[in-house]
Motif scaffolding. Structure first.
Motif, short mmCIF file in Angstrom:
data_model
loop_
_atom_site.label_atom_id
_atom_site.label_comp_id
_atom_site.label_asym_id
_atom_site.label_seq_id
_atom_site.Cartn_x
_atom_site.Cartn_y
_atom_site.Cartn_z
N GLU A 15 0.84 -1.19 0.00
CA GLU A 15 0.00 0.00 0.00
C GLU A 15 0.88 1.24 0.00
O GLU A 15 1.70 1.43 0.88
CB GLU A 15 -0.88 0.03 1.24
N SER A 16 0.70 2.08 -0.99
CA SER A 16 1.46 3.32 -1.06
C SER A 16 0.51 4.49 -0.88
O SER A 16 -0.49 4.60 -1.58
CB SER A 16 2.17 3.44 -2.40
N THR A 17 0.83 5.36 0.06
CA THR A 17 -0.04 6.51 0.31
C THR A 17 0.41 7.73 -0.46
O THR A 17 -0.21 8.77 -0.37
CB THR A 17 -0.03 6.84 1.81
N LEU A 18 1.48 7.59 -1.24
CA LEU A 18 2.03 8.77 -1.89
C LEU A 18 1.48 9.02 -3.29
O LEU A 18 1.56 10.13 -3.79
CB LEU A 18 3.56 8.66 -2.00
N SER A 19 0.88 7.98 -3.94
CA SER A 19 0.41 8.17 -5.31
C SER A 19 -0.68 9.23 -5.37
O SER A 19 -0.77 10.01 -6.33
CB SER A 19 -0.10 6.85 -5.86
N ASN A 20 -1.51 9.27 -4.33
CA ASN A 20 -2.55 10.29 -4.24
C ASN A 20 -1.94 11.68 -4.22
O ASN A 20 -2.37 12.58 -4.94
CB ASN A 20 -3.35 10.03 -2.97
N LEU A 21 -0.92 11.85 -3.41
CA LEU A 21 -0.24 13.14 -3.29
C LEU A 21 0.34 13.58 -4.63
O LEU A 21 0.18 14.73 -5.05
CB LEU A 21 0.87 13.05 -2.25
N TYR A 22 0.99 12.63 -5.34
CA TYR A 22 1.63 13.02 -6.59
C TYR A 22 0.62 13.39 -7.65
O TYR A 22 0.88 14.29 -8.46
CB TYR A 22 2.55 11.89 -7.08
N SER A 23 -0.54 12.71 -7.69
CA SER A 23 -1.53 13.10 -8.69
C SER A 23 -2.07 14.49 -8.40
O SER A 23 -2.32 15.28 -9.32
CB SER A 23 -2.66 12.08 -8.73
N LEU A 24 -2.24 14.82 -7.11
CA LEU A 24 -2.72 16.17 -6.76
C LEU A 24 -1.68 17.23 -7.10
O LEU A 24 -1.99 18.24 -7.74
CB LEU A 24 -3.04 16.24 -5.27
N THR A 25 -0.44 17.00 -6.68
CA THR A 25 0.57 18.04 -6.88
C THR A 25 0.90 18.23 -8.36
O THR A 25 1.17 19.35 -8.77
CB THR A 25 1.86 17.69 -6.11
N SER A 26 0.85 17.15 -9.16
CA SER A 26 1.20 17.34 -10.57
C SER A 26 0.15 18.20 -11.27
O SER A 26 0.50 19.05 -12.10
CB SER A 26 1.33 15.99 -11.27
N TYR A 47 8.10 21.37 -14.07
CA TYR A 47 7.51 20.17 -13.47
C TYR A 47 8.57 19.36 -12.74
O TYR A 47 8.37 18.92 -11.60
CB TYR A 47 6.85 19.34 -14.56
N LEU A 48 9.71 19.19 -13.40
CA LEU A 48 10.80 18.40 -12.80
C LEU A 48 11.27 19.05 -11.50
O LEU A 48 11.37 18.39 -10.45
CB LEU A 48 11.94 18.29 -13.80
N VAL A 49 11.52 20.36 -11.55
CA VAL A 49 12.06 21.06 -10.38
C VAL A 49 11.06 21.01 -9.22
O VAL A 49 11.42 20.67 -8.08
CB VAL A 49 12.40 22.52 -10.75
N LEU A 50 9.78 21.32 -9.51
CA LEU A 50 8.79 21.35 -8.44
C LEU A 50 8.55 19.95 -7.87
O LEU A 50 8.33 19.79 -6.67
CB LEU A 50 7.48 21.95 -8.96
N SER A 51 8.61 18.92 -8.73
CA SER A 51 8.44 17.56 -8.22
C SER A 51 9.57 17.18 -7.28
O SER A 51 9.34 16.56 -6.23
CB SER A 51 8.38 16.56 -9.38
N VAL A 52 10.78 17.57 -7.64
CA VAL A 52 11.92 17.26 -6.77
C VAL A 52 11.76 17.99 -5.43
O VAL A 52 12.01 17.42 -4.36
CB VAL A 52 13.24 17.63 -7.48
N ILE A 53 11.29 19.26 -5.49
CA ILE A 53 11.09 20.00 -4.24
C ILE A 53 10.03 19.32 -3.38
O ILE A 53 10.19 19.18 -2.16
CB ILE A 53 10.71 21.46 -4.56
N THR A 54 8.94 18.85 -4.02
CA THR A 54 7.90 18.14 -3.28
C THR A 54 8.46 16.89 -2.62
O THR A 54 8.16 16.60 -1.46
CB THR A 54 6.76 17.73 -4.22
N THR A 55 9.27 16.15 -3.38
CA THR A 55 9.83 14.93 -2.82
C THR A 55 10.75 15.25 -1.64
O THR A 55 10.80 14.50 -0.66
CB THR A 55 10.59 14.16 -3.90
N ILE A 56 11.47 16.38 -1.73
CA ILE A 56 12.31 16.78 -0.59
C ILE A 56 11.44 17.09 0.63
O ILE A 56 11.75 16.68 1.76
CB ILE A 56 13.18 18.00 -0.98
N PHE A 57 10.30 17.76 0.41
CA PHE A 57 9.35 18.02 1.50
C PHE A 57 8.91 16.71 2.14
O PHE A 57 8.91 16.55 3.36
CB PHE A 57 8.11 18.75 0.98
N VAL A 58 8.50 15.77 1.27
CA VAL A 58 8.03 14.47 1.77
C VAL A 58 9.12 13.80 2.58
O VAL A 58 8.87 13.25 3.67
CB VAL A 58 7.58 13.56 0.61
#
Lengths: 112, 136
Positions: A15-26, A47-58
């Motif tokens: 079970e991964s709880t992060l896929s929901n987050l990534y669909s929202l943030t993208s 998109y690449l830069v903001l995704s990396v920043i989100t992953t750093i937050f996570v």
């Protein structure tokens, strides 16, 4: 050892709880790129830069405290993910269609 | 404390809506100006404050969403099941302090209480003896 046998001996929690987050943030990043009026490679770069920043937050908020309390070193994501690559690039491909969708939508909405 | 992530997300969404509206107004104004002034090549790039507002709003919504995500689970089954066995429901509280909705308890409960393996004849005999001893 084959992957199947490895999974039988050391089962994993799928079970991964992060896929929901990534669909929202993208989708959100698509709104940003549309408002900023970015075109071609610049939008994907955003998109690449903001995704990396989100992953750093996570990583800082969710992964780091429990990993440190388990005695793992900084940068180790093995407690929650199969590998560092899966953690840092897991949401990129799945969020891309939603990003392009909202990007084109808001680009068209803002610039009539 | 559950309202903090929601408040951050809401603030970011309001800022983002405002930035989008500003960008649209700017685009409309720029196109009208270009129509009425005959000189071609007027600057139509987005003002820097709208860009900054968009980026700040995106970051705010992003932080709010990340703070609002449920806790991750250890990927190795034995670590996860061990945590459940040691801490029970206490280890699965979200940011507001309530137990997570999809907390199911012991993952081996189906193995530990299998109705098909209950010795029903023994239980029936014990019940009959108990009922007999009660009646006398």
């Amino acid at each position: 050892m084959s992957i199947e046998r490895e999974n039988q001996i050391h089962p994993i929690v799928t079970e991964s709880t992060l896929s929901n987050l990534y669909s929202l943030t993208s989708s959100l990043f698509g709104v940003t790129a549309g408002i900023l009026g970015l075109e071609s490679y610049n939008g994907f770069l955003l998109y690449l830069v903001l995704s990396v920043i989100t992953t750093i937050f996570v990583y800082v908020v969710k992964v780091l405290p429990e990993s440190l309390s388990e005695g793992r070193s900084i940068g180790d994501t093995e407690r929650f993910f199969k590998g560092a690559l899966q953690f840092w690039s897991g949401g990129l491909a799945s969020g891309m269609p939603g990003f392009v969708l909202t990007w084109t939508l808001f680009y068209g909405l803002v610039r009539v | 404390m559950a309202w903090i992530p929601r408040f951050i997300t809401f603030t970011g969404l309001v800022l983002l809506a405002h930035a989008g509206y500003s960008a649209q107004e700017h685009a409309a104004l720029a196109s009208t100006t270009a129509q009425h002034s005959n000189q071609a090549g007027t600057s139509t790039s987005l003002p820097i404050d709208i860009s900054i507002e968009t980026i700040v709003a995106t970051m705010a919504v992003c932080i709010g969403l990340v703070l609002n995500t449920p806790n991750l689970r250890p990927i190795q089954w034995n670590v996860w099941a061990g945590k459940i066995e040691r801490e029970g429901a206490e280890g699965f509280r979200d940011s507001s302090g309530a137990v997570e909705k999809d907390y199911r308890g012991n993952p081996f409960s189906t193995l530990e209480s299998r109705p098909g393996f209950v010795d029903i004849r023994k239980q029936r005999r014990e019940f009959a003896e108990w009922a007999k001893s009660e009646s006398t």
